[in-house]
Design a protein around this motif. Structure first.
Motif, PDB file in Angstrom:
ATOM      1  N   ILE A  27       0.875  -1.168   0.000  1.00  0.00           N
ATOM      2  CA  ILE A  27       0.000   0.000   0.000  1.00  0.00           C
ATOM      3  C   ILE A  27       0.918   1.225   0.000  1.00  0.00           C
ATOM      4  N   PRO A  28       0.893   2.027  -1.061  1.00  0.00           N
ATOM      5  CA  PRO A  28       1.879   3.114  -1.193  1.00  0.00           C
ATOM      6  C   PRO A  28       1.523   4.368  -0.386  1.00  0.00           C
ATOM      7  N   CYS A  29       1.244   4.177   0.892  1.00  0.00           N
ATOM      8  CA  CYS A  29       0.905   5.313   1.767  1.00  0.00           C
ATOM      9  C   CYS A  29       2.197   5.919   2.299  1.00  0.00           C
ATOM     10  N   THR A  30       2.322   7.245   2.195  1.00  0.00           N
ATOM     11  CA  THR A  30       3.551   7.909   2.632  1.00  0.00           C
ATOM     12  C   THR A  30       3.477   8.367   4.093  1.00  0.00           C
ATOM     13  N   ALA A  31       2.379   8.039   4.765  1.00  0.00           N
ATOM     14  CA  ALA A  31       2.193   8.417   6.171  1.00  0.00           C
ATOM     15  C   ALA A  31       2.245   9.922   6.390  1.00  0.00           C
ATOM     16  N   CYS A  32       1.724  10.683   5.447  1.00  0.00           N
ATOM     17  CA  CYS A  32       1.665  12.148   5.611  1.00  0.00           C
ATOM     18  C   CYS A  32       0.650  12.530   6.691  1.00  0.00           C
ATOM     19  N   ARG A  33      -0.295  11.646   6.936  1.00  0.00           N
ATOM     20  CA  ARG A  33      -1.326  11.783   7.975  1.00  0.00           C
ATOM     21  C   ARG A  33      -2.362  12.871   7.695  1.00  0.00           C
ATOM     22  N   TYR A  34      -2.454  13.361   6.459  1.00  0.00           N
ATOM     23  CA  TYR A  34      -3.496  14.349   6.152  1.00  0.00           C
ATOM     24  C   TYR A  34      -4.885  13.780   6.399  1.00  0.00           C
ATOM     25  N   CYS A  35      -5.017  12.475   6.243  1.00  0.00           N
ATOM     26  CA  CYS A  35      -6.346  11.860   6.293  1.00  0.00           C
ATOM     27  C   CYS A  35      -6.861  11.632   7.711  1.00  0.00           C
ATOM     28  N   THR A  36      -5.984  11.562   8.694  1.00  0.00           N
ATOM     29  CA  THR A  36      -6.445  11.091  10.006  1.00  0.00           C
ATOM     30  C   THR A  36      -7.286  12.092  10.810  1.00  0.00           C
ATOM     31  N   PRO A  37      -6.968  13.391  10.834  1.00  0.00           N
ATOM     32  CA  PRO A  37      -7.754  14.256  11.711  1.00  0.00           C
ATOM     33  C   PRO A  37      -9.239  14.322  11.346  1.00  0.00           C
ATOM     34  N   GLY A  38      -9.552  14.134  10.056  1.00  0.00           N
ATOM     35  CA  GLY A  38     -10.948  14.248   9.627  1.00  0.00           C
ATOM     36  C   GLY A  38     -11.756  12.974   9.737  1.00  0.00           C
ATOM     37  N   CYS A  39     -11.140  11.897  10.142  1.00  0.00           N
ATOM     38  CA  CYS A  39     -11.890  10.629  10.181  1.00  0.00           C
ATOM     39  C   CYS A  39     -12.837  10.620  11.383  1.00  0.00           C
ATOM     40  N   PRO A  40     -14.150  10.578  11.137  1.00  0.00           N
ATOM     41  CA  PRO A  40     -15.104  10.628  12.248  1.00  0.00           C
ATOM     42  C   PRO A  40     -15.013   9.419  13.176  1.00  0.00           C
ATOM     43  N   MET A  41     -14.414   8.325  12.694  1.00  0.00           N
ATOM     44  CA  MET A  41     -14.326   7.128  13.518  1.00  0.00           C
ATOM     45  C   MET A  41     -13.000   7.053  14.269  1.00  0.00           C
ATOM     46  N   GLY A  42     -12.083   7.965  13.993  1.00  0.00           N
ATOM     47  CA  GLY A  42     -10.786   7.929  14.670  1.00  0.00           C
ATOM     48  C   GLY A  42      -9.909   6.775  14.209  1.00  0.00           C
ATOM     49  N   ILE A  43      -9.997   6.470  12.927  1.00  0.00           N
ATOM     50  CA  ILE A  43      -9.158   5.383  12.397  1.00  0.00           C
ATOM     51  C   ILE A  43      -7.791   5.950  12.030  1.00  0.00           C
ATOM     52  N   GLU A  44      -6.750   5.371  12.601  1.00  0.00           N
ATOM     53  CA  GLU A  44      -5.381   5.806  12.288  1.00  0.00           C
ATOM     54  C   GLU A  44      -4.954   5.070  11.020  1.00  0.00           C
ATOM     55  N   ILE A  45      -5.413   5.586   9.903  1.00  0.00           N
ATOM     56  CA  ILE A  45      -5.261   4.910   8.607  1.00  0.00           C
ATOM     57  C   ILE A  45      -3.803   4.530   8.276  1.00  0.00           C
ATOM     58  N   PRO A  46      -2.843   5.473   8.348  1.00  0.00           N
ATOM     59  CA  PRO A  46      -1.477   5.086   7.972  1.00  0.00           C
ATOM     60  C   PRO A  46      -0.880   4.000   8.853  1.00  0.00           C
ATOM     61  N   ASP A  47      -1.251   3.968  10.118  1.00  0.00           N
ATOM     62  CA  ASP A  47      -0.707   2.926  11.009  1.00  0.00           C
ATOM     63  C   ASP A  47      -1.270   1.552  10.640  1.00  0.00           C
TER      64      ASP A  47
END
Ligand code: SF4
Ligand code: SF4
Length: 110
Positions: A27-47
């Motif tokens: 999964i080519p995720c760069t762990a920039c973490r732009y996606c995490t603060p907006g997740c209403p479920m609190g999913i730490e996607i890059p981790d």
């Protein structure tokens, strides 16, 4: 210092290495973490993706599951995604995050 141009053989080696890298299914995720603060479920996607890559890159399912277990101590589970689409809208790489999370749930929560 002058650099020598690469020989044909060296160029071929690099080409082969690049082909091998392209073939790795991670999964080519760069762990920039732009996606995490907006997740209403609190999913730490890059981790979660990082945990999954232990399986996708090295084939180490047990290690991937261990990583996942420790990640979900501080994160909601991949299967708790409500598919709101917020994360995909801000991902600079435009990754199909929801599809990847489903895959993570299938492999790591089974
Ligand atoms: S689609 Fe899923 S992971 Fe993405 S922000 Fe919504 S709940 Fe979170
Ligand atoms: S925004 Fe995209 S690249 Fe950045 S951490 Fe999230 S999934 Fe990874």
């Amino acid at each position: 210092k002058d650099f020598k141009p690469l020989s044909k053989e060296e160029q071929n080696t690099i080409k082969e290495a690049q082909k091998a890298l392209d073939a790795i299914e991670s999964i080519p995720c760069t762990a920039c973490r732009y996606c995490t603060p907006g997740c209403p479920m609190g999913i730490e996607i890059p981790d979660i993706f990082k945990a999954m890559n232990w399986y996708k890159i090295y084939g180490m399912k047990d290690k991937a599951k261990d990583r996942y277990e420790s990640t979900v101590q501080k994160s909601a589970k991949a299967s708790e995604c409500i598919e709101c689409g917020q994360c995909e809208g801000v991902c600079p790489q435009q990754l199909p995050i929801i599809k990847y999370l489903k895959e993570c749930a299938d492999v790591l929560e089974e």
